[in-house]
Design a protein around this motif. Structure first.
Motif, short mmCIF file in Angstrom:
data_model
loop_
_atom_site.label_atom_id
_atom_site.label_comp_id
_atom_site.label_asym_id
_atom_site.label_seq_id
_atom_site.Cartn_x
_atom_site.Cartn_y
_atom_site.Cartn_z
N GLY A 27 57.90 -43.20 -71.24
CA GLY A 27 58.58 -42.81 -70.00
C GLY A 27 59.50 -41.62 -70.22
O GLY A 27 59.54 -40.69 -69.41
N LEU A 58 58.36 -42.45 -60.59
CA LEU A 58 58.19 -43.90 -60.59
C LEU A 58 57.60 -44.40 -61.91
O LEU A 58 58.06 -45.41 -62.45
N ALA A 59 56.61 -43.70 -62.42
CA ALA A 59 56.00 -44.11 -63.68
C ALA A 59 57.01 -44.02 -64.82
O ALA A 59 57.14 -44.94 -65.63
N THR A 62 59.66 -46.76 -64.40
CA THR A 62 59.12 -48.08 -64.72
C THR A 62 58.97 -48.24 -66.22
O THR A 62 59.33 -49.28 -66.78
N GLU A 63 58.43 -47.23 -66.88
CA GLU A 63 58.24 -47.32 -68.33
C GLU A 63 59.58 -47.42 -69.06
O GLU A 63 59.73 -48.25 -69.97
N ALA A 66 61.45 -50.98 -67.58
CA ALA A 66 60.78 -52.20 -68.05
C ALA A 66 60.80 -52.26 -69.58
O ALA A 66 60.99 -53.33 -70.16
N GLY A 82 56.61 -55.28 -65.09
CA GLY A 82 56.63 -53.82 -65.01
C GLY A 82 55.69 -53.19 -66.01
O GLY A 82 54.97 -52.24 -65.70
N VAL A 86 52.27 -51.03 -64.89
CA VAL A 86 52.06 -49.63 -65.27
C VAL A 86 50.81 -49.48 -66.16
O VAL A 86 50.07 -48.51 -66.05
N GLY A 153 53.19 -58.39 -61.84
CA GLY A 153 52.54 -57.27 -62.52
C GLY A 153 51.24 -56.85 -61.87
O GLY A 153 51.04 -55.68 -61.54
N GLY A 156 51.97 -55.67 -58.27
CA GLY A 156 52.56 -54.34 -58.26
C GLY A 156 51.53 -53.26 -58.52
O GLY A 156 51.52 -52.20 -57.87
N GLN A 160 50.43 -50.40 -55.85
CA GLN A 160 50.52 -48.99 -56.25
C GLN A 160 49.18 -48.29 -56.06
O GLN A 160 49.12 -47.19 -55.51
#
Length: 170
Positions: A27, A58-59, A62-63, A66, A82, A86, A153, A156, A160
């Motif tokens: 991330g 967002l990616a 999240t990385e 999470a 999370g 992803v 997970g 989500g 997405q």
């Protein structure tokens, strides 16, 4: 929760730190590596993600989020969710057509699946006694952890993909 042997606590700590911090590094790289967020957004746009600048943020968030939560063992099933989300999105949009093995051209889906499954295993087993969940007396593991991580997970990831993934028709 019954007291765990120190070997299990150490093993869970090593696993959480490895999976969590390695993902957080990915991330961080989306934000500060190579082309930064602009480059990440450009790549996301090229693979069919709508609103690529937002998707890049967002990616990366999240990385990082999470990953750090998983490493700390805080809200472990949600952190695992999370990670799972992803990785499932990454598998679907970037790796599934490239076969199983990571060493295949354009990288297969094996590595992302391993990360997602390791996160799910952590949610099932629990973060161990050497975690913030244990310090705050949060006991969401076992079947509860498995269900929370899997539903949030997978849900989500599906949300997405359903809202944002529009690959070009060839």
């Amino acid at each position: 929760m019954p007291e765990l042997p120190n070997q299990l606590n150490l093993g869970m700590l090593v696993l959480r730190l490895t999976v969590g911090l390695f993902l957080a590094a990915h991330g961080y790289n989306k934000v500060f590596g190579g082309g930064g967020l602009k480059g990440t957004a450009g790549w996301f746009g090229s693979i069919g993600m709508r609103w690529p600048a937002l998707q890049a943020r967002l990616a990366a968030a999240t990385e990082i989020g999470a990953g750090v939560l998983l490493a700390a063992g805080l809200l472990t099933p949600l952190a695992a969710a999370g990670v799972i989300a992803v990785m499932l999105v990454a598998i679907w949009v970037a790796h599934r057509k490239n076969g199983f093995f990571i060493f295949n051209k354009d990288q297969g889906w094996e590595y992302c699946a391993m990360i997602a499954l390791a996160a799910w295993a952590i949610a099932i087993i629990g973060p161990g006694e050497w975690s913030l969940d244990n310090a705050f007396d949060i006991a969401w593991h076992g079947w509860n952890g498995a269900v929370i991580a899997a539903i949030v997970g997978v849900g989500g990831a599906l949300l997405q993909l359903g809202v944002s993934y529009r690959p070009s028709k060839k």
